[in-house]
Design a protein around this motif. Structure first.
Motif, short mmCIF file in Angstrom:
data_model
loop_
_atom_site.label_atom_id
_atom_site.label_comp_id
_atom_site.label_asym_id
_atom_site.label_seq_id
_atom_site.Cartn_x
_atom_site.Cartn_y
_atom_site.Cartn_z
N PRO A 113 4.30 -8.76 5.40
CA PRO A 113 4.00 -7.84 6.51
C PRO A 113 5.04 -7.95 7.62
O PRO A 113 5.49 -9.04 7.94
N GLY A 114 5.44 -6.82 8.14
CA GLY A 114 6.34 -6.80 9.28
C GLY A 114 5.60 -7.27 10.53
O GLY A 114 4.38 -7.26 10.56
N PHE A 133 -2.28 8.51 10.18
CA PHE A 133 -3.44 7.71 9.78
C PHE A 133 -4.32 8.47 8.81
O PHE A 133 -4.72 7.93 7.77
N ARG A 180 -8.43 -1.90 3.25
CA ARG A 180 -7.59 -2.56 4.27
C ARG A 180 -6.20 -2.85 3.74
O ARG A 180 -5.19 -2.64 4.43
N LEU A 181 -6.11 -3.36 2.52
CA LEU A 181 -4.82 -3.66 1.91
C LEU A 181 -3.94 -2.41 1.86
O LEU A 181 -2.79 -2.42 2.27
N ARG A 184 -3.24 -0.61 5.47
CA ARG A 184 -2.27 -1.35 6.26
C ARG A 184 -0.85 -1.13 5.74
O ARG A 184 0.09 -0.90 6.49
N LEU A 187 0.30 2.46 6.55
CA LEU A 187 0.63 2.62 7.97
C LEU A 187 1.94 1.91 8.30
O LEU A 187 2.74 2.39 9.09
N GLU A 188 2.15 0.76 7.66
CA GLU A 188 3.39 0.02 7.90
C GLU A 188 4.58 0.87 7.46
O GLU A 188 5.56 1.03 8.19
N PHE A 192 4.70 2.15 11.44
CA PHE A 192 5.18 1.01 12.19
C PHE A 192 6.62 0.61 11.84
O PHE A 192 7.36 0.19 12.71
#
Lengths: 198, 89
Positions: A113-114, A133, A180-181, A184, A187-188, A192
């Protein structure tokens, strides 16, 4: 002299204007839950028809929009129950679980993860972020996405979610983990990681 | 040789999600803490999913029932059909 005691519900609602006033809002709301345009249209129609039939019960304590949204939510929950009865959640055993692709043979995350954290002050107002999202949400496997939205957006109790989706608590935890996995990760990749390059 | 107390990142990710759903039993809590102490990636992962949960809650508090995206529109046919159905009801 008009008597306030005789103010009927007809003075509070304007069905002839509903579609123009609230149609797109309700449509977008439904799309956030069912992903499919046709299903969303049908749900909006069902909600309007149900509202028309129960106009007398509208007391004006909330706005017309809030009242209609409440009716739509009920129709959406009915829709979930029916659709999960007809097509039970099937991939709970993890055979077609996309999240396995995120881990290597040592069960370590392939992509570390960043170092980002969502900043609410910045993101709450940003329409572009919520569009991304929703895009990510729509890419989730159906049951995982539905469970996640019902829990984190609709804030329903997990017991209610299990009953609606026809799953056990244990299944529910698996689905939330998957959501969630994948969310996330999405979105990354789509927000992000890109922010720094803008 | 894998020690009894070592969990994998995949297992840790699962526990981090479960931690947002219910109170983890002591043993799992300890395994998780040990792993997070040694694995920065999972520590960050845990912080991110927790923060995303909070972000959604903040949003719900601020604009309850506001659709996430609002640029979709009912098709003209759908609008006509719905109006017709309402007229006939």
């Amino acid at each position: 002299m008009p008597s306030s005691a005789s103010q009927s519900s007809e003075n509070l609602v304007n069905p002839s204007q509903w579609v123009d006033l609230y149609g797109n809002y309700l449509f977008n709301f439904a799309l956030g839950r069912v992903r499919n345009h046709t299903e969303a249209e049908n749900l909006v129609q069902e909600a309007f028809v149900a509202a028309l039939k129960s106009m007398e019960s509208f007391q004006g304590k909330s706005s017309e929009k809030t009242w209609l949204t409440g009716i739509l939510k009920h129709k959406i929950m009915d829709h979930y129950r029916k659709s999960y009865r007809e097509q039970p959640v099937s991939d709970l055993q993890g055979n077609v679980d996309r999240t396995n692709d995120l881990f290597d043979d040592n069960q370590k995350m392939k992509q570390q993860p960043g170092g980002w954290l969502p900043n609410p002050k910045e993101l709450l107002e940003k329409k572009e972020f919520w569009a991304v999202f929703q895009g990510c949400q729509h890419k989730l496997p159906k049951a995982a996405g539905d469970a996640f939205i019902l829990k984190e957006v609709e804030k329903l109790d997990s017991k209610v979610i299990c009953e609606t989706l026809g799953i056990t608590k244990s299944n529910y935890w698996v689905l939330m983990h998957r959501a969630r996995l994948l969310l996330r990760q999405c979105l990354e990749e789509n927000w992000f990681n890109l922010e720094n390059k803008l | 040789m894998k020690s009894k107390f070592m969990i994998t990142c995949q297992e840790a990710a699962r526990l981090l999600s479960d931690d947002l759903e219910y109170s983890l039993p002591i043993s799992k809590r300890i395994y998780l803490k040990l792993h997070l102490g040694m694995c920065k990636g999972c520590k960050v992962y845990g912080e991110q999913i927790r923060a995303l949960k909070k972000l959604l809650h903040d949003r719900s508090d601020q604009c309850k029932d506001q659709p996430l995206a609002e640029d979709s529109k009912l098709s003209d046919q759908a609008i006509e059909r719905i109006k017709r159905v309402l007229d006939e009801s």
